[in-house]
Write an enzyme that holds these catalytic residues in place. Structure first.
Site, short mmCIF file in Angstrom:
data_model
loop_
_atom_site.label_atom_id
_atom_site.label_comp_id
_atom_site.label_asym_id
_atom_site.label_seq_id
_atom_site.Cartn_x
_atom_site.Cartn_y
_atom_site.Cartn_z
N TYR A 62 -4.36 -3.07 -17.22
CA TYR A 62 -3.68 -3.28 -18.50
C TYR A 62 -4.66 -3.12 -19.66
CZ TYR A 62 0.36 -5.33 -16.03
OH TYR A 62 1.45 -5.53 -15.22
N SER A 100 2.58 -5.85 -5.15
CA SER A 100 3.41 -5.37 -6.24
C SER A 100 3.75 -3.91 -5.95
CB SER A 100 2.67 -5.49 -7.58
OG SER A 100 3.48 -5.04 -8.64
N ASN A 101 5.03 -3.60 -5.98
CA ASN A 101 5.51 -2.26 -5.64
C ASN A 101 5.17 -1.89 -4.20
OD1 ASN A 101 6.59 -1.50 -8.34
ND2 ASN A 101 4.45 -1.86 -8.90
N GLN A 143 -3.76 -15.67 6.77
CA GLN A 143 -2.80 -15.90 5.70
C GLN A 143 -2.07 -14.60 5.40
OE1 GLN A 143 -4.23 -18.25 2.35
NE2 GLN A 143 -3.09 -16.97 0.90
#
Length: 269
Positions: A14, A105-106, A125
């Protein structure tokens, strides 16, 4: 934060790192690290591999002025790498204390299932959450390359069965349920490309009708639809001005029953 929000969604890519830096300054100046939930994302295409995951996390935590992220998402998937290799790399970061829980994500639901099957088989995990697009309007064309939505019936059935938490990006379909969208209104080419469809305009019409009955805005209906699913949902929003923050928060006070939820999402009358 002043209005009660405590979760912030950041990513390595970002603003080419500038947004992480600015948010890190805010965290440090306000001394509120333990009061917020920090989402970090990394390993975006074309650097979607375990090595880049670790290297970019180094940079992200430095920019954010913290030594850990509460939630970490792989920003994209790389089908050339076995899901198990990502699970191993993410568990290594958990052991270092640099992340607490992680997800994709995606990522497709199939790949999430593969990753968690590997984790279970190796006593590791697994993926605790998913961050794909989920909204009342179904994404017609990916907003960015590699983007995936889980707004369709088949995906919702899987999410209900697995009770997988979804951090839904573009949870309000990027303004589709405001006056920014209308048949024949094509100034916003991205909105047209990604969200314009006959079914979505029918959903918008229903949202407007229900909003009128409840005396609220259609955007509040759209957000409430995301928040009131029968699996855990967290609606990520990207307000660009303060008024968009206020209008989005109005969705928290809307109650939708099962019949209204089903009616809103119908593809056709």
């Amino acid at each position: 934060f002043e209005l009660g929000g405590n979760c912030f969604d950041t990513a390595y890519v970002y603003g080419a790192g500038r947004y992480e830096t600015l948010f890190g300054q805010w965290l440090s100046l306000r001394n509120v690290r333990e009061d917020i939930v920090l989402i970090a994302k990394g390993a975006h295409t074309p650097h979607c591999n375990p090595e880049s995951l670790s290297r970019q996390l180094d940079e992200s935590l430095n920019r954010l002025q913290t030594n850990y992220a509460d939630v970490y998402f792989l920003h994209r998937d790389n089908l050339d790498i076995p899901a198990g290799e990502f699970v191993e790399a993410l568990n290594a970061e958990v052991r270092k204390g640099r992340i607490k829980i992680f997800g994709g994500s995606n990522w497709s639901l199939k790949r999430i299932a593969e990753a968690n099957a590997y984790a279970k088989a190796h006593d590791l995990q697994g993926f605790s959450a998913l961050s794909n697009n989920f909204s009342l309007a179904q994404m017609v064309d990916p907003v960015w390359n590699g983007c995936i939505h889980v707004s369709d019936t088949q995906s919702i059935e899987w999410l209900l069965k697995e009770q997988m938490p979804v951090f839904a990006w573009s949870s309000q379909a990027r303004g589709f349920f405001t006056d920014r969208s209308a048949l024949g209104k094509e100034e916003d080419s991205e909105l047209v490309r990604c969200w314009y469809s006959e079914d979505n305009f029918k959903r918008k019409a229903r949202a407007i009708e229900l909003a009128d009955k409840k005396g609220i805005s259609p955007i509040n209906i759209a957000l409430a639809y995301v928040l009131q699913q029968k699996f855990p949902t967290f609606a990520l929003i990207g307000p660009r001005v303060l008024s968009e923050t206020s209008s989005s928060l109005g969705g928290l006070n809307v109650k939708l029953n099962d019949e209204e939820l089903a009616w809103l999402s119908l593809a056709s009358d």
